[in-house]
Design a protein around this motif. Sequence first.
Motif, PDB file in Angstrom:
ATOM      1  N   ALA A 148       0.592  -1.258   0.023  1.00 55.58           N
ATOM      2  CA  ALA A 148      -0.102  -0.199  -0.126  1.00 55.58           C
ATOM      3  C   ALA A 148       1.023   1.372  -0.212  1.00 55.58           C
ATOM      4  CB  ALA A 148      -0.882  -0.064   1.150  1.00 55.58           C
ATOM      5  N   GLN A 149       1.932   1.248   0.752  1.00 60.03           N
ATOM      6  CA  GLN A 149       2.733   2.348   0.615  1.00 60.03           C
ATOM      7  C   GLN A 149       3.494   2.462  -0.526  1.00 60.03           C
ATOM      8  OE1 GLN A 149       3.243   5.001   2.859  1.00 60.03           O
ATOM      9  NE2 GLN A 149       1.713   4.001   4.144  1.00 60.03           N
ATOM     10  N   LYS A 150       3.842   1.465  -1.251  1.00 59.28           N
ATOM     11  CA  LYS A 150       4.685   1.463  -2.372  1.00 59.28           C
ATOM     12  C   LYS A 150       3.590   2.133  -3.539  1.00 59.28           C
ATOM     13  CE  LYS A 150       7.388  -1.834  -3.922  1.00 59.28           C
ATOM     14  NZ  LYS A 150       8.002  -3.015  -4.178  1.00 59.28           N
ATOM     15  N   ILE A 151       2.349   1.654  -3.366  1.00 54.11           N
ATOM     16  CA  ILE A 151       1.482   2.114  -4.464  1.00 54.11           C
ATOM     17  C   ILE A 151       1.241   3.618  -4.255  1.00 54.11           C
ATOM     18  CG2 ILE A 151      -0.909   1.827  -5.155  1.00 54.11           C
ATOM     19  CD1 ILE A 151       0.864  -0.298  -6.258  1.00 54.11           C
ATOM     20  N   GLU A 152       1.095   4.079  -2.888  1.00 58.27           N
ATOM     21  CA  GLU A 152       0.950   5.538  -2.706  1.00 58.27           C
ATOM     22  C   GLU A 152       2.281   6.498  -3.109  1.00 58.27           C
ATOM     23  OE1 GLU A 152      -1.437   7.456  -1.659  1.00 58.27           O
ATOM     24  OE2 GLU A 152      -2.402   5.454  -1.873  1.00 58.27           O
ATOM     25  N   ARG A 153       3.311   5.847  -3.090  1.00 53.54           N
ATOM     26  CA  ARG A 153       4.630   6.345  -4.018  1.00 53.54           C
ATOM     27  C   ARG A 153       4.529   6.154  -5.331  1.00 53.54           C
ATOM     28  NH1 ARG A 153       8.346  10.243  -3.579  1.00 53.54           N
ATOM     29  NH2 ARG A 153      10.408   9.207  -4.084  1.00 53.54           N
ATOM     30  N   VAL A 154       4.077   5.415  -5.630  1.00 55.41           N
ATOM     31  CA  VAL A 154       3.940   5.398  -7.383  1.00 55.41           C
ATOM     32  C   VAL A 154       3.069   6.419  -7.742  1.00 55.41           C
ATOM     33  CG1 VAL A 154       3.066   3.920  -9.369  1.00 55.41           C
ATOM     34  CG2 VAL A 154       4.447   2.686  -7.357  1.00 55.41           C
ATOM     35  N   LYS A 155       1.911   6.420  -7.154  1.00 53.68           N
ATOM     36  CA  LYS A 155       0.949   7.586  -7.295  1.00 53.68           C
ATOM     37  C   LYS A 155       1.546   8.976  -7.257  1.00 53.68           C
ATOM     38  CE  LYS A 155      -3.433   5.346  -5.365  1.00 53.68           C
ATOM     39  NZ  LYS A 155      -4.380   5.676  -4.271  1.00 53.68           N
ATOM     40  N   GLU A 156       2.328   9.093  -6.230  1.00 51.95           N
ATOM     41  CA  GLU A 156       3.012  10.533  -5.903  1.00 51.95           C
ATOM     42  C   GLU A 156       3.880  10.684  -7.253  1.00 51.95           C
ATOM     43  OE1 GLU A 156       5.850  12.315  -2.778  1.00 51.95           O
ATOM     44  OE2 GLU A 156       5.186  10.312  -2.557  1.00 51.95           O
ATOM     45  N   LEU A 157       4.582   9.894  -7.625  1.00 53.72           N
ATOM     46  CA  LEU A 157       5.818   9.818  -8.712  1.00 53.72           C
ATOM     47  C   LEU A 157       5.023  10.021  -9.969  1.00 53.72           C
ATOM     48  CD1 LEU A 157       8.363   7.208  -7.548  1.00 53.72           C
ATOM     49  CD2 LEU A 157       8.383   9.779  -7.475  1.00 53.72           C
ATOM     50  N   LEU A 158       3.645   9.339 -10.073  1.00 58.19           N
ATOM     51  CA  LEU A 158       3.128   9.536 -11.541  1.00 58.19           C
ATOM     52  C   LEU A 158       2.690  11.045 -11.582  1.00 58.19           C
ATOM     53  CD1 LEU A 158       0.823   6.370 -11.692  1.00 58.19           C
ATOM     54  CD2 LEU A 158       2.811   7.031 -13.333  1.00 58.19           C
ATOM     55  N   VAL A 159       2.026  11.533 -10.508  1.00 58.38           N
ATOM     56  CA  VAL A 159       1.289  12.854 -10.552  1.00 58.38           C
ATOM     57  C   VAL A 159       2.792  13.808 -10.716  1.00 58.38           C
ATOM     58  CG1 VAL A 159       0.369  14.768  -9.148  1.00 58.38           C
ATOM     59  CG2 VAL A 159      -0.523  12.386  -9.072  1.00 58.38           C
ATOM     60  N   TYR A 160       4.088  13.551 -10.127  1.00 54.44           N
ATOM     61  CA  TYR A 160       4.834  14.688 -10.379  1.00 54.44           C
ATOM     62  C   TYR A 160       5.187  14.558 -12.029  1.00 54.44           C
ATOM     63  CZ  TYR A 160       6.126  14.843  -5.528  1.00 54.44           C
ATOM     64  OH  TYR A 160       6.035  15.040  -4.103  1.00 54.44           O
ATOM     65  N   ASN A 161       5.088  13.266 -12.696  1.00 55.28           N
ATOM     66  CA  ASN A 161       5.413  13.235 -13.966  1.00 55.28           C
ATOM     67  C   ASN A 161       6.829  13.465 -14.484  1.00 55.28           C
ATOM     68  OD1 ASN A 161       4.305  12.656 -16.556  1.00 55.28           O
ATOM     69  ND2 ASN A 161       3.758  14.832 -17.171  1.00 55.28           N
ATOM     70  N   GLU A 162       7.627  13.115 -13.558  1.00 62.83           N
ATOM     71  CA  GLU A 162       9.054  13.274 -13.870  1.00 62.83           C
ATOM     72  C   GLU A 162       9.679  12.134 -14.297  1.00 62.83           C
ATOM     73  OE1 GLU A 162      10.751  15.080 -10.384  1.00 62.83           O
ATOM     74  OE2 GLU A 162       9.711  17.006 -10.544  1.00 62.83           O
ATOM     75  N   LEU A 163       9.307  10.848 -13.990  1.00 61.26           N
ATOM     76  CA  LEU A 163       9.671   9.780 -14.250  1.00 61.26           C
ATOM     77  C   LEU A 163       8.849   8.700 -15.062  1.00 61.26           C
ATOM     78  CD1 LEU A 163      10.950   8.788 -10.749  1.00 61.26           C
ATOM     79  CD2 LEU A 163      12.394   9.572 -12.478  1.00 61.26           C
ATOM     80  N   SER A 164       9.499   8.032 -16.059  1.00 56.55           N
ATOM     81  CA  SER A 164       8.499   6.976 -16.628  1.00 56.55           C
ATOM     82  C   SER A 164       7.944   6.021 -15.750  1.00 56.55           C
ATOM     83  CB  SER A 164       9.429   6.509 -17.985  1.00 56.55           C
ATOM     84  OG  SER A 164      10.541   5.921 -17.326  1.00 56.55           O
ATOM     85  N   LEU A 165       7.187   5.137 -16.251  1.00 52.80           N
ATOM     86  CA  LEU A 165       6.738   4.044 -15.461  1.00 52.80           C
ATOM     87  C   LEU A 165       8.049   3.149 -15.111  1.00 52.80           C
ATOM     88  CD1 LEU A 165       4.691   3.281 -14.025  1.00 52.80           C
ATOM     89  CD2 LEU A 165       3.570   2.017 -15.981  1.00 52.80           C
ATOM     90  N   SER A 166       8.911   3.019 -16.337  1.00 53.92           N
ATOM     91  CA  SER A 166      10.006   2.048 -16.189  1.00 53.92           C
ATOM     92  C   SER A 166      11.053   2.608 -15.112  1.00 53.92           C
ATOM     93  CB  SER A 166      10.989   1.942 -17.504  1.00 53.92           C
ATOM     94  OG  SER A 166       9.876   1.303 -18.497  1.00 53.92           O
ATOM     95  N   GLU A 167      10.956   3.890 -15.038  1.00 52.22           N
ATOM     96  CA  GLU A 167      11.987   4.369 -14.052  1.00 52.22           C
ATOM     97  C   GLU A 167      11.582   4.210 -12.607  1.00 52.22           C
ATOM     98  OE1 GLU A 167      14.367   7.999 -16.316  1.00 52.22           O
ATOM     99  OE2 GLU A 167      12.266   7.995 -15.983  1.00 52.22           O
ATOM    100  N   ILE A 168      10.202   4.523 -12.555  1.00 55.27           N
ATOM    101  CA  ILE A 168       9.313   4.139 -11.138  1.00 55.27           C
ATOM    102  C   ILE A 168       9.547   2.885 -10.646  1.00 55.27           C
ATOM    103  CG2 ILE A 168       7.248   4.189  -9.929  1.00 55.27           C
ATOM    104  CD1 ILE A 168       6.382   6.820 -11.884  1.00 55.27           C
TER     105      ILE A 168
END
Length: 187
Positions: free
Chosen positions: A126-146
């Motif tokens: 759950a914490q990892k998914i929250e981090r993924v959401k945060e990184l997706l919203v920042y739009n600085e990294l590709s999904l591969s990088e995340i």
Amino acid sequence: MSTLYIKNMVCNRCIMVVQNEMDKYGLSVKNIKLGEVTLKKELSNDEKEIVENALIQLGFELIDDKKSRIIEQIKNVIIDLVHHQDSEIKNNLSDVLSNKLHHDYSYLSNLFSEIESTTIEKYFIAQKIERVKELLVYNELSLSEIAFRLNYSSVAYLSNQFKKVTGLTPSHFKQIKEDKRKPLDKV
């Protein structure tokens, strides 16, 4: 010296808020980290009550019993690992928790499940998914990088886990978030 264990301290901002509160009451802090404040002197019962009431007003809570302190420490280690130390996430979670909390992982796991009605692993996911959401919203990294940063074995595995937890694919989540945001000149 006196150590206070504080529930709901989950980020650096929380540390700053608690530090400010301690300063406000003239309490000298020796060390402060997620979920834990070590003071230079023992608190009187009156001081402890004042601090407790002040922390409650800020959404925090003092933890007195040993089991609750351990649960909060588990959560804080996982939050710190996922949200603040991406490189450390490559270590085995059970080893990290055992080493940092000085308890056998099976004890920690059973205690966590008993008190929280979920597993450490599910909480970690759950914490990892929250981090993924945060990184997706920042739009600085590709999904591969995340996926790489959060130690997923593949983008497909990350996407499957994301969909299982949120009900959305990462790209759909990102699209929804972008649709809801307005440019500043349109606000």
